[in-house]
Design a protein around this motif. Sequence first.
Motif, PDB file in Angstrom:
ATOM      1  N   ASN A   1       0.857  -1.170   0.000  1.00  0.00           N
ATOM      2  CA  ASN A   1       0.000   0.000   0.000  1.00  0.00           C
ATOM      3  C   ASN A   1       0.900   1.228   0.000  1.00  0.00           C
ATOM      4  O   ASN A   1       1.939   1.247   0.670  1.00  0.00           O
ATOM      5  CB  ASN A   1      -0.928   0.011   1.217  1.00  0.00           C
ATOM      6  CG  ASN A   1      -2.021  -1.027   1.089  1.00  0.00           C
ATOM      7  OD1 ASN A   1      -2.796  -1.002   0.135  1.00  0.00           O
ATOM      8  ND2 ASN A   1      -2.082  -1.959   2.032  1.00  0.00           N
ATOM      9  N   CYS A   2       0.514   2.244  -0.750  1.00  0.00           N
ATOM     10  CA  CYS A   2       1.390   3.395  -0.959  1.00  0.00           C
ATOM     11  C   CYS A   2       0.726   4.688  -0.511  1.00  0.00           C
ATOM     12  O   CYS A   2      -0.497   4.829  -0.565  1.00  0.00           O
ATOM     13  CB  CYS A   2       1.768   3.519  -2.440  1.00  0.00           C
ATOM     14  SG  CYS A   2       2.625   2.062  -3.107  1.00  0.00           S
ATOM     15  N   LEU A   3       1.557   5.624  -0.082  1.00  0.00           N
ATOM     16  CA  LEU A   3       1.114   6.963   0.259  1.00  0.00           C
ATOM     17  C   LEU A   3       2.031   7.955  -0.447  1.00  0.00           C
ATOM     18  O   LEU A   3       3.256   7.907  -0.281  1.00  0.00           O
ATOM     19  CB  LEU A   3       1.171   7.189   1.769  1.00  0.00           C
ATOM     20  CG  LEU A   3       0.756   8.591   2.241  1.00  0.00           C
ATOM     21  CD1 LEU A   3      -0.721   8.839   1.964  1.00  0.00           C
ATOM     22  CD2 LEU A   3       1.052   8.768   3.730  1.00  0.00           C
ATOM     23  N   LEU A   4       1.435   8.828  -1.238  1.00  0.00           N
ATOM     24  CA  LEU A   4       2.179   9.875  -1.938  1.00  0.00           C
ATOM     25  C   LEU A   4       1.847  11.204  -1.287  1.00  0.00           C
ATOM     26  O   LEU A   4       0.685  11.586  -1.210  1.00  0.00           O
ATOM     27  CB  LEU A   4       1.808   9.906  -3.416  1.00  0.00           C
ATOM     28  CG  LEU A   4       2.415  11.048  -4.237  1.00  0.00           C
ATOM     29  CD1 LEU A   4       3.928  10.896  -4.348  1.00  0.00           C
ATOM     30  CD2 LEU A   4       1.785  11.119  -5.621  1.00  0.00           C
ATOM     31  N   ALA A   5       2.871  11.905  -0.808  1.00  0.00           N
ATOM     32  CA  ALA A   5       2.676  13.210  -0.177  1.00  0.00           C
ATOM     33  C   ALA A   5       3.438  14.268  -0.960  1.00  0.00           C
ATOM     34  O   ALA A   5       4.598  14.066  -1.331  1.00  0.00           O
ATOM     35  CB  ALA A   5       3.152  13.180   1.276  1.00  0.00           C
ATOM     36  N   LEU A   6       2.772  15.407  -1.214  1.00  0.00           N
ATOM     37  CA  LEU A   6       3.367  16.519  -1.945  1.00  0.00           C
ATOM     38  C   LEU A   6       3.284  17.785  -1.105  1.00  0.00           C
ATOM     39  O   LEU A   6       2.252  18.070  -0.487  1.00  0.00           O
ATOM     40  CB  LEU A   6       2.644  16.748  -3.277  1.00  0.00           C
ATOM     41  CG  LEU A   6       2.689  15.603  -4.292  1.00  0.00           C
ATOM     42  CD1 LEU A   6       1.765  15.911  -5.468  1.00  0.00           C
ATOM     43  CD2 LEU A   6       4.115  15.377  -4.781  1.00  0.00           C
ATOM     44  N   ASP A   7       4.376  18.525  -1.062  1.00  0.00           N
ATOM     45  CA  ASP A   7       4.424  19.822  -0.383  1.00  0.00           C
ATOM     46  C   ASP A   7       5.182  20.775  -1.305  1.00  0.00           C
ATOM     47  O   ASP A   7       6.377  20.999  -1.146  1.00  0.00           O
ATOM     48  CB  ASP A   7       5.125  19.677   0.962  1.00  0.00           C
ATOM     49  CG  ASP A   7       5.017  20.939   1.819  1.00  0.00           C
ATOM     50  OD1 ASP A   7       4.499  21.945   1.305  1.00  0.00           O
ATOM     51  OD2 ASP A   7       5.460  20.916   2.989  1.00  0.00           O
ATOM     52  N   LEU A   8       4.462  21.316  -2.275  1.00  0.00           N
ATOM     53  CA  LEU A   8       5.076  22.100  -3.341  1.00  0.00           C
ATOM     54  C   LEU A   8       4.901  23.599  -3.095  1.00  0.00           C
ATOM     55  O   LEU A   8       3.910  24.021  -2.487  1.00  0.00           O
ATOM     56  CB  LEU A   8       4.458  21.723  -4.691  1.00  0.00           C
ATOM     57  CG  LEU A   8       4.607  20.247  -5.080  1.00  0.00           C
ATOM     58  CD1 LEU A   8       3.808  19.940  -6.334  1.00  0.00           C
ATOM     59  CD2 LEU A   8       6.080  19.901  -5.281  1.00  0.00           C
ATOM     60  N   PRO A   9       5.833  24.415  -3.570  1.00  0.00           N
ATOM     61  CA  PRO A   9       5.738  25.861  -3.340  1.00  0.00           C
ATOM     62  C   PRO A   9       4.479  26.437  -3.960  1.00  0.00           C
ATOM     63  O   PRO A   9       4.139  26.140  -5.104  1.00  0.00           O
ATOM     64  CB  PRO A   9       7.004  26.411  -4.009  1.00  0.00           C
ATOM     65  CG  PRO A   9       7.460  25.336  -4.955  1.00  0.00           C
ATOM     66  CD  PRO A   9       7.040  24.049  -4.346  1.00  0.00           C
ATOM     67  N   GLY A  10       3.767  27.264  -3.171  1.00  0.00           N
ATOM     68  CA  GLY A  10       2.558  27.915  -3.664  1.00  0.00           C
ATOM     69  C   GLY A  10       1.319  27.041  -3.656  1.00  0.00           C
ATOM     70  O   GLY A  10       0.258  27.487  -4.097  1.00  0.00           O
ATOM     71  N   GLN A  11       1.434  25.797  -3.164  1.00  0.00           N
ATOM     72  CA  GLN A  11       0.286  24.899  -3.123  1.00  0.00           C
ATOM     73  C   GLN A  11       0.107  24.338  -1.718  1.00  0.00           C
ATOM     74  O   GLN A  11       1.073  24.253  -0.946  1.00  0.00           O
ATOM     75  CB  GLN A  11       0.459  23.745  -4.113  1.00  0.00           C
ATOM     76  CG  GLN A  11       0.460  24.155  -5.568  1.00  0.00           C
ATOM     77  CD  GLN A  11       0.443  22.960  -6.502  1.00  0.00           C
ATOM     78  OE1 GLN A  11       0.400  21.804  -6.065  1.00  0.00           O
ATOM     79  NE2 GLN A  11       0.489  23.222  -7.800  1.00  0.00           N
ATOM     80  N   ARG A  12      -1.120  23.956  -1.424  1.00  0.00           N
ATOM     81  CA  ARG A  12      -1.373  23.312  -0.142  1.00  0.00           C
ATOM     82  C   ARG A  12      -0.822  21.885  -0.173  1.00  0.00           C
ATOM     83  O   ARG A  12      -0.871  21.226  -1.204  1.00  0.00           O
ATOM     84  CB  ARG A  12      -2.875  23.271   0.136  1.00  0.00           C
ATOM     85  CG  ARG A  12      -3.498  24.640   0.377  1.00  0.00           C
ATOM     86  CD  ARG A  12      -4.985  24.510   0.641  1.00  0.00           C
ATOM     87  NE  ARG A  12      -5.615  25.791   0.914  1.00  0.00           N
ATOM     88  CZ  ARG A  12      -6.905  25.953   1.132  1.00  0.00           C
ATOM     89  NH1 ARG A  12      -7.710  24.896   1.100  1.00  0.00           N
ATOM     90  NH2 ARG A  12      -7.393  27.152   1.386  1.00  0.00           N
ATOM     91  N   PRO A  13      -0.309  21.388   0.951  1.00  0.00           N
ATOM     92  CA  PRO A  13       0.138  19.988   0.997  1.00  0.00           C
ATOM     93  C   PRO A  13      -1.004  19.047   0.636  1.00  0.00           C
ATOM     94  O   PRO A  13      -2.172  19.297   0.939  1.00  0.00           O
ATOM     95  CB  PRO A  13       0.565  19.809   2.458  1.00  0.00           C
ATOM     96  CG  PRO A  13       0.910  21.194   2.924  1.00  0.00           C
ATOM     97  CD  PRO A  13      -0.065  22.101   2.219  1.00  0.00           C
TER      98      PRO A  13
ATOM     99  N   GLY B   1      -3.156   1.437  -3.728  1.00  0.00           N
ATOM    100  CA  GLY B   1      -2.556   0.122  -3.596  1.00  0.00           C
ATOM    101  C   GLY B   1      -1.689  -0.239  -4.786  1.00  0.00           C
ATOM    102  O   GLY B   1      -1.730   0.404  -5.838  1.00  0.00           O
ATOM    103  N   GLN B   2      -0.916  -1.269  -4.604  1.00  0.00           N
ATOM    104  CA  GLN B   2       0.047  -1.719  -5.611  1.00  0.00           C
ATOM    105  C   GLN B   2      -0.616  -2.025  -6.946  1.00  0.00           C
ATOM    106  O   GLN B   2      -0.034  -1.792  -8.009  1.00  0.00           O
ATOM    107  CB  GLN B   2       0.774  -2.955  -5.078  1.00  0.00           C
ATOM    108  CG  GLN B   2       1.797  -3.575  -6.002  1.00  0.00           C
ATOM    109  CD  GLN B   2       2.439  -4.797  -5.367  1.00  0.00           C
ATOM    110  OE1 GLN B   2       2.150  -5.148  -4.218  1.00  0.00           O
ATOM    111  NE2 GLN B   2       3.320  -5.454  -6.106  1.00  0.00           N
ATOM    112  N   PHE B   3      -1.842  -2.548  -6.919  1.00  0.00           N
ATOM    113  CA  PHE B   3      -2.499  -2.983  -8.152  1.00  0.00           C
ATOM    114  C   PHE B   3      -3.664  -2.079  -8.554  1.00  0.00           C
ATOM    115  O   PHE B   3      -4.460  -2.446  -9.417  1.00  0.00           O
ATOM    116  CB  PHE B   3      -3.003  -4.426  -7.992  1.00  0.00           C
ATOM    117  CG  PHE B   3      -1.912  -5.405  -7.646  1.00  0.00           C
ATOM    118  CD1 PHE B   3      -0.934  -5.721  -8.579  1.00  0.00           C
ATOM    119  CD2 PHE B   3      -1.857  -5.996  -6.397  1.00  0.00           C
ATOM    120  CE1 PHE B   3       0.080  -6.623  -8.264  1.00  0.00           C
ATOM    121  CE2 PHE B   3      -0.851  -6.893  -6.081  1.00  0.00           C
ATOM    122  CZ  PHE B   3       0.124  -7.211  -7.009  1.00  0.00           C
ATOM    123  N   ASP B   4      -3.757  -0.904  -7.967  1.00  0.00           N
ATOM    124  CA  ASP B   4      -4.856   0.012  -8.292  1.00  0.00           C
ATOM    125  C   ASP B   4      -4.660   0.664  -9.656  1.00  0.00           C
ATOM    126  O   ASP B   4      -3.533   0.886 -10.101  1.00  0.00           O
ATOM    127  CB  ASP B   4      -4.967   1.112  -7.239  1.00  0.00           C
ATOM    128  CG  ASP B   4      -5.476   0.605  -5.910  1.00  0.00           C
ATOM    129  OD1 ASP B   4      -5.856  -0.583  -5.846  1.00  0.00           O
ATOM    130  OD2 ASP B   4      -5.478   1.377  -4.938  1.00  0.00           O
TER     131      ASP B   4
END
Length: 240
Positions: A126-138, A144-147
Motif C-alpha cells: 500500500n502506498c502513500l504519496l505526499a506533496l508539499d510544493l511551493p505555492g500549493q497546499r500539501p 494500492g500496488q495494483f490500483d
Amino acid sequence: MLSLRTVSCRPGLQTGSRGLRRSTGLLVAGLLAAGLAGAQEEIDSRSPRTIERLKLTCGSVISHRDVTLFANGTVRVRSGLGEDRRMWLHELREDELEAFVARLLEPTRNETEAEYDSVVGEWVDNCLLALDLPGQRPAEYSFGQFDSVSLDLQRVIRIAREIESLVDESVPASGEERLPMSYQPQIGDMLRRGDGSLFRVRSLSVDGLGVELEGVRLPITIYATLDDVRRKFVAVEGAG
C-alpha cells in the motif's frame, strides 16, 4: 485552493450601500491577501532540509521502501524493515531540483482521488504519496500496488521513480562500512559490494587505476576505476 481576483475601481469617493459593499469587498480581499502572504511566509521560513517536496512510501508486512525529495535538493531512499532498514542519499544540482519541482507543478485535470479502493493482503504494498510544493497546499494520495489510478497520479509516480533511480544503491548505504581509501586491489581478491554481491579481482590495468572483476555467483564481468572499487565495495572477503 483560494484565489483572489484583482478589483479595479475608478478614483473618487464611493457613497451609498453599493459603494460600501464594494469597499468592504476590497477590504476583505486585502485581509485575505495579507493572510495568504503570512502563511506563505511561514512556509518559506522552514528549513529546506526539512521540507519534503515529494515523498512516496510503499510497504507491507514484508517490505518497506520510500523515496523523499527535500527542498534543498537531497534525495533519500530507505529500504527494508526494522533493523534491516538501509538508507542512501543523493544530492541534486540546483537546476535538476528546479526542473523536477517545475514538472511536479504542471497543471492537472483535478481528477485524482485522495483514496482508491485497493486490493488488500499482507504481501500487497500500500502506498502513500505526499506533496508539499511551493505555492500549493500539501496533499496526500493513498493507493494500492495494483490500483488503476488517474493519469495525473501516474505522472507524479513516474517522476518519483525517476528521482529514485538517481540514487546509486550499489554503493554502501549510509553508516555502512566501506573499503579504506588506501586499499590496493590484488589479483584474486574477493570483494563484497554494497548490495551484498561478491566479485573477484581478475586483472589490473597497466597504470593500476583500472580493475576487472568477475562475479562469484553472478555471471557478469565489470570494469571499474580504482575510485569506483573503493566507493562501491565494502569489504575484502578473501585475499588473492
